[in-house]
Motif scaffolding. Sequence first.
Motif, PDB file in Angstrom:
ATOM      1  N   ASN A 496       5.565 -27.077  30.156  1.00 10.44           N
ATOM      2  CA  ASN A 496       5.378 -25.656  30.477  1.00 10.44           C
ATOM      3  C   ASN A 496       4.111 -25.102  29.848  1.00 10.44           C
ATOM      4  OD1 ASN A 496       7.732 -25.517  32.008  1.00 10.44           O
ATOM      5  ND2 ASN A 496       9.009 -24.981  30.253  1.00 10.44           N
ATOM      6  N   SER A 497       3.833 -25.508  28.608  1.00  3.91           N
ATOM      7  CA  SER A 497       2.635 -24.997  27.937  1.00  3.91           C
ATOM      8  C   SER A 497       1.355 -25.473  28.609  1.00  3.91           C
ATOM      9  CB  SER A 497       2.647 -25.422  26.462  1.00  3.91           C
ATOM     10  OG  SER A 497       2.469 -26.827  26.342  1.00  3.91           O
ATOM     11  N   LEU A 498       1.413 -26.654  29.235  1.00  3.68           N
ATOM     12  CA  LEU A 498       0.246 -27.206  29.939  1.00  3.68           C
ATOM     13  C   LEU A 498       0.228 -26.811  31.415  1.00  3.68           C
ATOM     14  CD1 LEU A 498       0.335 -30.810  28.398  1.00  3.68           C
ATOM     15  CD2 LEU A 498      -1.461 -29.107  28.005  1.00  3.68           C
ATOM     16  N   ASN A 499       1.285 -26.123  31.846  1.00  5.32           N
ATOM     17  CA  ASN A 499       1.432 -25.778  33.261  1.00  5.32           C
ATOM     18  C   ASN A 499       1.521 -27.032  34.121  1.00  5.32           C
ATOM     19  OD1 ASN A 499       1.789 -23.899  35.323  1.00  5.32           O
ATOM     20  ND2 ASN A 499      -0.401 -23.789  35.791  1.00  5.32           N
ATOM     21  N   TRP A 500       2.212 -28.042  33.608  1.00 12.10           N
ATOM     22  CA  TRP A 500       2.425 -29.303  34.314  1.00 12.10           C
ATOM     23  C   TRP A 500       3.871 -29.401  34.778  1.00 12.10           C
ATOM     24  CZ3 TRP A 500      -0.201 -33.629  30.839  1.00 12.10           C
ATOM     25  CH2 TRP A 500      -1.593 -33.530  30.961  1.00 12.10           C
ATOM     26  N   ILE A 501       4.114 -30.323  35.684  1.00  9.36           N
ATOM     27  CA  ILE A 501       5.466 -30.697  36.085  1.00  9.36           C
ATOM     28  C   ILE A 501       5.631 -32.190  35.847  1.00  9.36           C
ATOM     29  CG2 ILE A 501       5.767 -28.854  37.775  1.00  9.36           C
ATOM     30  CD1 ILE A 501       4.940 -30.794  39.966  1.00  9.36           C
ATOM     31  N   ARG A 502       6.885 -32.638  35.818  1.00 13.40           N
ATOM     32  CA  ARG A 502       7.133 -34.073  35.623  1.00 13.40           C
ATOM     33  C   ARG A 502       6.598 -34.872  36.808  1.00 13.40           C
ATOM     34  NH1 ARG A 502      10.937 -35.768  31.746  1.00 13.40           N
ATOM     35  NH2 ARG A 502      11.809 -34.053  30.521  1.00 13.40           N
ATOM     36  N   LEU A 503       6.358 -36.150  36.560  1.00 14.26           N
ATOM     37  CA  LEU A 503       5.698 -36.973  37.575  1.00 14.26           C
ATOM     38  C   LEU A 503       6.503 -37.067  38.865  1.00 14.26           C
ATOM     39  CD1 LEU A 503       4.221 -39.932  35.473  1.00 14.26           C
ATOM     40  CD2 LEU A 503       2.998 -38.014  36.512  1.00 14.26           C
ATOM     41  N   ASN A 504       7.827 -37.210  38.766  1.00  9.34           N
ATOM     42  CA  ASN A 504       8.606 -37.334  40.011  1.00  9.34           C
ATOM     43  C   ASN A 504       8.495 -36.075  40.862  1.00  9.34           C
ATOM     44  OD1 ASN A 504      10.207 -35.957  38.046  1.00  9.34           O
ATOM     45  ND2 ASN A 504      12.014 -36.274  39.338  1.00  9.34           N
ATOM     46  N   GLU A 505       8.434 -34.894  40.202  1.00  9.18           N
ATOM     47  CA  GLU A 505       8.243 -33.651  40.949  1.00  9.18           C
ATOM     48  C   GLU A 505       6.837 -33.604  41.549  1.00  9.18           C
ATOM     49  OE1 GLU A 505       9.273 -30.215  38.606  1.00  9.18           O
ATOM     50  OE2 GLU A 505      10.718 -31.390  37.466  1.00  9.18           O
ATOM     51  N   ARG A 506       5.879 -34.071  40.805  1.00 10.96           N
ATOM     52  CA  ARG A 506       4.489 -34.108  41.277  1.00 10.96           C
ATOM     53  C   ARG A 506       4.381 -35.005  42.508  1.00 10.96           C
ATOM     54  NH1 ARG A 506      -0.324 -33.124  38.182  1.00 10.96           N
ATOM     55  NH2 ARG A 506      -2.162 -34.220  38.987  1.00 10.96           N
ATOM     56  N   TRP A 507       5.002 -36.175  42.447  1.00 15.20           N
ATOM     57  CA  TRP A 507       4.937 -37.122  43.559  1.00 15.20           C
ATOM     58  C   TRP A 507       5.680 -36.591  44.783  1.00 15.20           C
ATOM     59  CZ3 TRP A 507       6.520 -41.375  39.611  1.00 15.20           C
ATOM     60  CH2 TRP A 507       5.395 -41.740  38.865  1.00 15.20           C
ATOM     61  N   ASN A 508       6.816 -35.933  44.575  1.00 17.43           N
ATOM     62  CA  ASN A 508       7.557 -35.351  45.694  1.00 17.43           C
ATOM     63  C   ASN A 508       6.723 -34.271  46.391  1.00 17.43           C
ATOM     64  OD1 ASN A 508       9.756 -36.996  45.310  1.00 17.43           O
ATOM     65  ND2 ASN A 508      10.940 -35.481  44.156  1.00 17.43           N
ATOM     66  N   SER A 509       6.002 -33.486  45.593  1.00 16.00           N
ATOM     67  CA  SER A 509       5.130 -32.458  46.178  1.00 16.00           C
ATOM     68  C   SER A 509       4.047 -33.091  47.034  1.00 16.00           C
ATOM     69  CB  SER A 509       4.499 -31.611  45.072  1.00 16.00           C
ATOM     70  OG  SER A 509       5.478 -30.886  44.361  1.00 16.00           O
ATOM     71  N   GLN A 510       3.490 -34.204  46.543  1.00 15.06           N
ATOM     72  CA  GLN A 510       2.443 -34.882  47.303  1.00 15.06           C
ATOM     73  C   GLN A 510       2.982 -35.463  48.604  1.00 15.06           C
ATOM     74  OE1 GLN A 510       1.069 -37.570  44.278  1.00 15.06           O
ATOM     75  NE2 GLN A 510      -0.148 -36.006  43.231  1.00 15.06           N
ATOM     76  N   LEU A 511       4.219 -35.971  48.576  1.00 12.24           N
ATOM     77  CA  LEU A 511       4.857 -36.453  49.799  1.00 12.24           C
ATOM     78  C   LEU A 511       5.034 -35.320  50.801  1.00 12.24           C
ATOM     79  CD1 LEU A 511       7.698 -38.868  48.585  1.00 12.24           C
ATOM     80  CD2 LEU A 511       5.813 -39.464  50.087  1.00 12.24           C
ATOM     81  N   LEU A 512       5.493 -34.179  50.314  1.00 10.16           N
ATOM     82  CA  LEU A 512       5.723 -33.043  51.206  1.00 10.16           C
ATOM     83  C   LEU A 512       4.417 -32.508  51.786  1.00 10.16           C
ATOM     84  CD1 LEU A 512       8.511 -31.147  49.240  1.00 10.16           C
ATOM     85  CD2 LEU A 512       8.709 -32.091  51.557  1.00 10.16           C
ATOM     86  N   ILE A 513       3.354 -32.514  50.986  1.00  9.53           N
ATOM     87  CA  ILE A 513       2.058 -32.045  51.482  1.00  9.53           C
ATOM     88  C   ILE A 513       1.552 -32.947  52.597  1.00  9.53           C
ATOM     89  CG2 ILE A 513      -0.379 -31.800  50.841  1.00  9.53           C
ATOM     90  CD1 ILE A 513       0.646 -30.814  48.077  1.00  9.53           C
ATOM     91  N   LEU A 514       1.709 -34.253  52.417  1.00  6.78           N
ATOM     92  CA  LEU A 514       1.292 -35.177  53.472  1.00  6.78           C
ATOM     93  C   LEU A 514       2.157 -35.006  54.709  1.00  6.78           C
ATOM     94  CD1 LEU A 514      -0.458 -37.424  54.529  1.00  6.78           C
ATOM     95  CD2 LEU A 514       0.953 -39.087  53.295  1.00  6.78           C
TER      96      LEU A 514
END
Length: 595
Positions: A496-514
């Motif tokens: 939260n302090s870095l404004n990051w999300i966990r990798l699995n959430e990051r990868w799911n977002s990339q799948l949805l964007i594609l």
Amino acid sequence: MPLTIIKVILKSYGKLLKNLFLRTRQSVQSVKADNGLTKCDKDTANQFNDYFTSIGTTLADKFDNDLTGNINSSENDCSNLNSTFNFDIVTPEFIFDEICNFANNKSSGLDGINVKLLKLAAPIICNSLAYICNLSLCTSVFPSDWKQAKVTPVFKEGDKSDVSNYRPISVLSIVSKILERAVHNQLYTYLTNCNILNQYQSGFRSNHSTATTLLDVSDYILNNMNDGKVTAAVFLDLKKAFDTVNHEILLSKLYSYGVRGNTLSWFRSYLDKRSQVVNINSTLSDCKGINVGIPQGSILGPLLFIIYVNSLPNSVTSKVVMYADDTTLLCSSDDPVSLQSELDDNLCRIADWFNTNKLTLNIKKTKFMIFGSNHTVQNFDQIHLRYNNVDVEKVDSFKYLGVTFDSKMSWTCHVDHICKTVSKRIGVIRKVKYYLPPCTLKLLANSLVMPHFDYCSSVWSNCNADLLNSLQVHHNRLARVLTGADIRTHIDDLMNSLNWIRLNERWNSQLLILLFKCLKETAPMYLSSQFNFTQSIHSHGTRSQTFNALVIPSWKAVSGKRTFHYRAVKLWNDLPNDIRGNFDSMSLQSFKHNI
């Protein structure tokens, strides 16, 4: 901190970071010649130029001078042979925009014109440059001064005194690239509108990428595993592909695609009578001519190359996937005899096509793999391949377009490589963290570490939980290095302090964007055509129809559920109804924000 300040800080620490992360270019010393080692920079430069200008000709001369086969008849993938391509006028506004789009650090060619000077003069010279460009297109003459390249050898690996261990980096006149961009845009639009380019060629094309290419390959393999079949992949490597393109064959292909008359004459002028010099420690070699190959360092060259190889997939009966010159033959079967026969037949077809088009396969770097589940591949151990009576090596893993495939599609080798790479880079960031402000450290992490977690993650993020967890451990370590937090601080607080999300959430977002790009038809057709909304197959109204649900593939095996197709649909259907319901009016940027 403002971006300009961050850039100043990065520039101040540029030398340190360059030494830490990048391979510095070392000056070239003496290289081997016929009479021993070269004794001065001039001799070294000439030795390099002799090699670079002869390698394409040497390979091409191994073929019959007569064009074997009918080139024109092989270009049968053109959807409308009656179409004709003609140049449009290049406007001063186009010239001005192109000059403004040049990066300030772009290298100058032999004419010495640099980008900064060009940008300063753009408002004054854009009309004159437009006149020159249009005169070139009307008279079918490409200016001779724009055909001269300055080449710098860059060491790859091996013996530093061997010129064959260097890669030529060519720099052309910056001004010439304005005209090339105009021709490229017009020709690419024509080829796209006429549906001429093969759909399985993803190199140098908008809305295509290495990720889409790899997804096409991986989903093909996983779908076959789901059906109980085995897949054989032959990863073909061409020797100096761009350097061995035959000009007459290329012009013949252009003609068959509707580039004719004065327009074709312009392309002939563009290719003919090119020359280059090699630069060694600011010493230039003698100028030498080039009579074969695509101009390196050009804007138009990559497009001409994919035109040259466009008909290759039509020469075989199996699936062929291409990314520029990286070509993969894919065959599948549940019977070893049938698979062997299909491979042999298609390799013969490819050999004939290469011979006709005067391209040479690098048999030492060409490999093949057998993909399948443990209980299916054991019956295919006897599969073997030969190309022109030379054995093709069978491997258990292969790095293709930056992603390492293994025969079980487990991605173990690839994830292990990512872990080793990011671990080293996180260690370096830890060492320099006391010399850089937090915002710069985060910028470094996002530039030098996170891309390794992200690159083609849509392809390999379907690996098992243990591998995914090993990546998340390194991601957590990176967060602790950046924040300076100890082990007792909960990782969610650090994210939260870095404004990051966990990798699995990051990868799911990339799948949805594609997937969003596929649904908006801004992705390759070989991906977009897989997806259907439920209303496309049901005539009656349903609740899911209202909210734009997608049809879920009826895969039952685990391998089928690992495909991009299946995973993306599941993620899409799990989105809130208001996101799916407003899909038609939603932009990519707003979709990214909402997910």
